[in-house]
Design a protein around this motif. Structure first.
Motif, PDB file in Angstrom:
ATOM      1  N   ILE A   7       4.231 -58.715  16.761  1.00  0.00           N
ATOM      2  CA  ILE A   7       5.168 -58.564  15.648  1.00  0.00           C
ATOM      3  C   ILE A   7       5.813 -57.185  15.727  1.00  0.00           C
ATOM      4  O   ILE A   7       7.014 -57.040  15.636  1.00  0.00           O
ATOM      5  N   VAL A  18      -0.107 -61.638  16.365  1.00  0.00           N
ATOM      6  CA  VAL A  18      -0.562 -62.931  15.858  1.00  0.00           C
ATOM      7  C   VAL A  18      -0.919 -63.788  17.064  1.00  0.00           C
ATOM      8  O   VAL A  18      -0.131 -63.927  17.997  1.00  0.00           O
ATOM      9  N   LEU A  27      -4.220 -63.116  12.758  1.00  0.00           N
ATOM     10  CA  LEU A  27      -3.376 -61.939  12.674  1.00  0.00           C
ATOM     11  C   LEU A  27      -4.254 -60.693  12.762  1.00  0.00           C
ATOM     12  O   LEU A  27      -5.253 -60.600  12.065  1.00  0.00           O
ATOM     13  N   ARG A  44       1.425 -71.846   8.910  1.00  0.00           N
ATOM     14  CA  ARG A  44       2.493 -70.847   8.971  1.00  0.00           C
ATOM     15  C   ARG A  44       2.963 -70.431   7.575  1.00  0.00           C
ATOM     16  O   ARG A  44       3.184 -69.252   7.341  1.00  0.00           O
ATOM     17  N   MET A  47       0.691 -67.814   6.284  1.00  0.00           N
ATOM     18  CA  MET A  47       0.912 -66.537   6.969  1.00  0.00           C
ATOM     19  C   MET A  47       2.192 -65.871   6.462  1.00  0.00           C
ATOM     20  O   MET A  47       2.217 -64.670   6.212  1.00  0.00           O
ATOM     21  N   MET A  48       3.260 -66.645   6.289  1.00  0.00           N
ATOM     22  CA  MET A  48       4.527 -66.094   5.811  1.00  0.00           C
ATOM     23  C   MET A  48       4.374 -65.542   4.398  1.00  0.00           C
ATOM     24  O   MET A  48       4.951 -64.513   4.065  1.00  0.00           O
ATOM     25  N   ALA A  51       2.793 -62.237   4.804  1.00  0.00           N
ATOM     26  CA  ALA A  51       3.751 -61.289   5.389  1.00  0.00           C
ATOM     27  C   ALA A  51       4.766 -60.820   4.348  1.00  0.00           C
ATOM     28  O   ALA A  51       5.103 -59.630   4.298  1.00  0.00           O
ATOM     29  N   PHE A  74       7.852 -62.673  12.552  1.00  0.00           N
ATOM     30  CA  PHE A  74       6.931 -63.614  11.899  1.00  0.00           C
ATOM     31  C   PHE A  74       7.507 -65.019  11.908  1.00  0.00           C
ATOM     32  O   PHE A  74       6.793 -65.982  12.178  1.00  0.00           O
TER      33      PHE A  74
END
Length: 77
Positions: A7, A18, A27, A44, A47-48, A51, A74
């Motif tokens: 990233i 990641v 991560l 995902r 994870m987003m 983030a 990401f």
């Protein structure tokens, strides 16, 4: 097969990667201040969400271009 995405990487002490291992997203955030933090996500969107909270625009201390490139990285995982 594990696929690794970088990233960002400022140096060997400040980076975020990641690893995609099947459905699992691992991560790893390494910083010279806090050492290594590891988070495991099962999707995902999860994870987003992390983030977007971790790199919230109003708290980010970098340029908006830097912020956008991190978020784009990401999205490309």
């Amino acid at each position: 097969m594990i696929k690794k995405h970088t990233i960002y990487k400022k140096d060997k002490w400040n980076m975020l990667t990641v690893e995609v291992n099947g459905k699992q997203l691992i991560l790893r955030e390494i910083s010279d201040q806090w050492g290594e933090e590891c988070h495991t996500f099962l999707s995902r969107p999860e994870m987003m969400h992390w983030a977007q909270n971790r790199f919230a625009k109003e708290k980010f201390d970098g340029s908006s271009e830097e912020h956008e490139s991190i978020m784009e990285a990401f999205r490309n995982v």
